[in-house]
Design a protein around this motif. Structure first.
Motif, PDB file in Angstrom:
ATOM      1  N   ILE A   1      15.232  12.471  -0.476  1.00 31.64           N
ATOM      2  CA  ILE A   1      14.651  13.769  -0.781  1.00 31.64           C
ATOM      3  C   ILE A   1      16.033  14.328  -1.540  1.00 31.64           C
ATOM      4  N   TYR A   2      17.245  14.325  -1.056  1.00 37.66           N
ATOM      5  CA  TYR A   2      18.408  14.545  -1.773  1.00 37.66           C
ATOM      6  C   TYR A   2      18.315  14.028  -3.391  1.00 37.66           C
ATOM      7  N   LEU A   3      18.342  12.726  -3.557  1.00 44.89           N
ATOM      8  CA  LEU A   3      18.220  12.087  -4.693  1.00 44.89           C
ATOM      9  C   LEU A   3      17.080  12.584  -5.739  1.00 44.89           C
ATOM     10  N   HIS A   4      16.081  12.609  -4.899  1.00 44.61           N
ATOM     11  CA  HIS A   4      14.872  13.150  -5.687  1.00 44.61           C
ATOM     12  C   HIS A   4      15.033  14.501  -6.539  1.00 44.61           C
TER      13      HIS A   4
ATOM     14  N   ASP B   1       0.863  -1.165  -0.135  1.00 43.59           N
ATOM     15  CA  ASP B   1       0.112  -0.260   0.064  1.00 43.59           C
ATOM     16  C   ASP B   1       0.843   1.337   0.122  1.00 43.59           C
ATOM     17  N   ILE B   2       1.965   1.131   0.920  1.00 38.24           N
ATOM     18  CA  ILE B   2       2.774   2.352   0.886  1.00 38.24           C
ATOM     19  C   ILE B   2       4.251   1.936   1.100  1.00 38.24           C
ATOM     20  N   ILE B   3       4.921   2.816   0.391  1.00 32.80           N
ATOM     21  CA  ILE B   3       6.358   2.680   0.286  1.00 32.80           C
ATOM     22  C   ILE B   3       7.052   3.916   1.067  1.00 32.80           C
ATOM     23  N   VAL B   4       7.874   3.764   2.035  1.00 36.97           N
ATOM     24  CA  VAL B   4       8.557   4.754   2.709  1.00 36.97           C
ATOM     25  C   VAL B   4      10.131   4.635   2.357  1.00 36.97           C
ATOM     26  N   LEU B   5      10.501   5.736   1.490  1.00 35.18           N
ATOM     27  CA  LEU B   5      11.990   5.595   0.801  1.00 35.18           C
ATOM     28  C   LEU B   5      12.602   6.691   1.241  1.00 35.18           C
TER      29      LEU B   5
ATOM     30  N   ASN C   1      18.419  15.563  -6.950  1.00 36.09           N
ATOM     31  CA  ASN C   1      19.679  15.454  -7.706  1.00 36.09           C
ATOM     32  C   ASN C   1      19.835  14.455  -8.839  1.00 36.09           C
ATOM     33  N   GLU C   2      18.814  13.660  -8.854  1.00 36.26           N
ATOM     34  CA  GLU C   2      18.811  12.560  -9.970  1.00 36.26           C
ATOM     35  C   GLU C   2      17.855  12.858 -10.883  1.00 36.26           C
ATOM     36  N   GLU C   3      17.771  12.393 -12.264  1.00 33.79           N
ATOM     37  CA  GLU C   3      16.945  12.376 -13.065  1.00 33.79           C
ATOM     38  C   GLU C   3      15.942  11.354 -12.936  1.00 33.79           C
ATOM     39  N   VAL C   4      14.949  11.630 -12.184  1.00 30.65           N
ATOM     40  CA  VAL C   4      13.816  10.553 -11.944  1.00 30.65           C
ATOM     41  C   VAL C   4      12.484  10.798 -12.617  1.00 30.65           C
ATOM     42  N   PRO C   5      11.933   9.840 -13.161  1.00 32.26           N
ATOM     43  CA  PRO C   5      10.538   9.909 -13.732  1.00 32.26           C
ATOM     44  C   PRO C   5       9.674  10.324 -12.464  1.00 32.26           C
ATOM     45  N   GLU C   6       8.543  11.227 -12.989  1.00 36.94           N
ATOM     46  CA  GLU C   6       7.496  11.772 -11.939  1.00 36.94           C
ATOM     47  C   GLU C   6       7.001   9.912 -11.398  1.00 36.94           C
ATOM     48  N   PRO C   7       6.906  10.036 -10.009  1.00 35.01           N
ATOM     49  CA  PRO C   7       6.363   8.523  -9.879  1.00 35.01           C
ATOM     50  C   PRO C   7       4.519   8.868  -9.650  1.00 35.01           C
ATOM     51  N   SER C   8       4.094   7.794 -10.159  1.00 40.14           N
ATOM     52  CA  SER C   8       2.698   7.867 -10.461  1.00 40.14           C
ATOM     53  C   SER C   8       1.938   7.648  -9.485  1.00 40.14           C
ATOM     54  N   ALA C   9       2.424   7.193  -8.053  1.00 40.51           N
ATOM     55  CA  ALA C   9       1.985   7.174  -6.678  1.00 40.51           C
ATOM     56  C   ALA C   9       1.596   8.471  -6.211  1.00 40.51           C
TER      57      ALA C   9
ATOM     58  N   SER D   1      22.352   3.596  -3.803  1.00 42.18           N
ATOM     59  CA  SER D   1      21.331   4.350  -3.411  1.00 42.18           C
ATOM     60  C   SER D   1      20.637   4.853  -4.587  1.00 42.18           C
ATOM     61  N   LYS D   2      21.140   5.351  -5.497  1.00 48.43           N
ATOM     62  CA  LYS D   2      20.461   6.144  -6.760  1.00 48.43           C
ATOM     63  C   LYS D   2      19.752   4.941  -7.604  1.00 48.43           C
ATOM     64  N   ASN D   3      20.164   3.713  -7.708  1.00 45.12           N
ATOM     65  CA  ASN D   3      19.535   2.552  -8.320  1.00 45.12           C
ATOM     66  C   ASN D   3      18.486   2.424  -7.709  1.00 45.12           C
ATOM     67  N   VAL D   4      18.513   2.029  -6.326  1.00 43.36           N
ATOM     68  CA  VAL D   4      17.422   1.767  -5.518  1.00 43.36           C
ATOM     69  C   VAL D   4      16.118   3.027  -5.831  1.00 43.36           C
ATOM     70  N   LEU D   5      16.473   4.278  -5.700  1.00 46.61           N
ATOM     71  CA  LEU D   5      15.613   5.292  -5.851  1.00 46.61           C
ATOM     72  C   LEU D   5      15.086   5.191  -7.228  1.00 46.61           C
ATOM     73  N   GLN D   6      15.714   4.792  -8.528  1.00 47.10           N
ATOM     74  CA  GLN D   6      15.258   4.820  -9.744  1.00 47.10           C
ATOM     75  C   GLN D   6      14.255   3.593  -9.711  1.00 47.10           C
ATOM     76  N   THR D   7      14.681   2.414  -9.316  1.00 43.97           N
ATOM     77  CA  THR D   7      13.758   1.098  -9.244  1.00 43.97           C
ATOM     78  C   THR D   7      12.537   1.597  -8.445  1.00 43.97           C
ATOM     79  N   VAL D   8      12.589   2.003  -7.339  1.00 41.31           N
ATOM     80  CA  VAL D   8      11.414   2.448  -6.668  1.00 41.31           C
ATOM     81  C   VAL D   8      10.462   3.537  -7.510  1.00 41.31           C
ATOM     82  N   TYR D   9      11.045   4.556  -7.982  1.00 45.77           N
ATOM     83  CA  TYR D   9      10.127   5.461  -8.691  1.00 45.77           C
ATOM     84  C   TYR D   9       9.585   5.026 -10.075  1.00 45.77           C
TER      85      TYR D   9
END
Ligand SMILES: NC(=O)C1=CN([C@@H]2O[C@H](COP(=O)(O)OP(=O)(O)OC[C@H]3O[C@@H](n4cnc5c(N)ncnc54)[C@H](OP(=O)(O)O)[C@@H]3O)[C@@H](O)[C@H]2O)[C@@H](O)CC1
Ligand SMILES: Nc1ncnc2c1ncn2[C@@H]1O[C@H](COP(=O)(O)OP(=O)(O)O)[C@@H](O)[C@H]1O
Ligand SMILES: [Mg+2]
Length: 281
Positions: free
Chosen positions: A132-135, A94-98, A137-145, A108-116
């Motif tokens: 939050i730092y990686l959100h 139901d919820i992911i706390v990242l 400073n990294e190129e991440v897709p907008e999460p659909s959650a 850590s960067k790979n983990v963030l990308q995978t979750v997003y």
């Protein structure tokens, strides 16, 4: 600004159904804890378990596995460096706390990308700490959650460029909207920006200024959100009760440790339930 009060939290607090089972109370995946900051994700996971979450899983660095099992036998473990396993464990919850103790390195960067990339619209994604730092400073897709961000004022500066000394509700709200997130702005009187509403917490004190306090709050929100009628009610109640417990403990304790606050969560949840004096037998 609306104030989060005791009366409001009492009305938000859910009552347990006699015919329920663990699946009735939400599944939470906590993701974080590198080799040096396993404590952060163990605190967050402990807070989720003590908040009554039905099932709690922790995706963390494998070096934290024994400590997690020893400290918190209620939680399950996933190796966060195993991208496929991580993806598989993100999908059903139901919820992911990242982010608590996630670190900022390659793993850590790979983990963030995978979750997003793996979350979907029926889920909630809470991003805290190094997440939050990686959100930013990294190129991440907008999460659909549905996104919840829980920055302290330093992390809020990272997200928005706003100085901790230069805070205005309307400006913060504009940034929350741009970020497309519910924002829990942590400070001595924490503020919540949620849709068109702005809330101010009325509990909390300086005995809480100690490492791991925000990690515990992140896990508590993770535990509350699936159990409450709305995401907003879960967030507001977690913020209020986290600090309410600290206010109680601070009557006799100079510093209120996150572990001590976590221990008290089931007691205050009972205190705030409508059927407080109910015995199940
Ligand atoms: N046991 C563990 O494993 C623990 C692990 N942890 C994990 O560590 C990771 C990093 O988190 P972090 O918050 O420690 O560092 P970071 O993102 O660099 O921010 C610091 C910057 O922000 C500023 N700042 C902070 N608060 C502020 C305020 N209220 N008002 C104003 N400024 C404020 C601060 O300013 P300064 O103190 O220099 O004045 C500095 O510039 C994270 O993943 C977390 O989960 C910790 O939880 C500890 C226990
Ligand atoms: N002086 C204070 N008064 C009230 N609450 C405080 C005070 N100092 C810290 N807190 C609370 O403690 C938590 C600190 O979060 P954070 O800085 O993310 O901690 P950490 O990353 O070490 O876990 C927030 O919930 C914040 O509101
Ligand atoms: Mg923090």
């Amino acid at each position: 600004m609306d104030r989060i009060t005791k009366e409001k939290v009492r009305t938000f607090m859910p009552t347990r159904n006699p015919n329920s089972y663990k699946g009735s109370y939400g599944s939470v995946l906590l993701v974080g804890g590198n080799e040096n900051m396993g404590g952060a994700i163990i605190l967050a996971a402990s807070a989720a378990v003590y908040s009554g979450a039905g099932l709690v899983t922790v995706a963390t660095h494998p070096s934290n596995k024994s400590a997690l099992h020893a400290r918190l036998p209620e939680a399950m473990f996933v190796d966060m460096t195993d991208t496929n396993a991580l993806k598989q464990h993100v999908e059903p919850v139901d919820i992911i706390v990242l982010g608590p103790g996630l670190g900022r390195g390659e793993i850590s960067k790979n983990v963030l990308q995978t979750v997003y990339q793996s979350v979907s619209s029926h889920q909630t994604l809470l991003v805290d700490g190094d997440g939050i730092y990686l959100h930013v400073n990294e190129e991440v897709p907008e999460p659909s959650a549905t996104l919840i961000l829980t920055p302290h004022l330093g992390e809020w500066r990272t997200l928005t460029g706003l100085s901790p000394d230069d805070q205005y509700d309307n400006v913060n709200m504009d940034h929350a909207k741009k970020l497309n997130a519910i924002v829990v702005l942590k400070k001595s009187r924490t503020e919540i920006y949620c849709d068109e509403e702005t809330w101010e917490n009325t509990t909390g004190n300086p005995s809480m200024s100690t490492g791991g306090m925000g990690d515990a709050l992140a896990g508590m929100i993770g535990g509350f959100v699936p159990q409450f009628d709305t995401i907003k009610e879960g967030v507001l109640s977690a913020v209020y009760l986290h600090s309410y417990i600290a206010d109680d403990l601070s009557l006799t304790q100079y510093v209120t440790l996150p572990t001590k606050i976590i221990e008290q969560i089931p007691t205050v949840m009972k205190e705030f339930t409508k059927d407080q004096n109910r015995r199940w037998i």
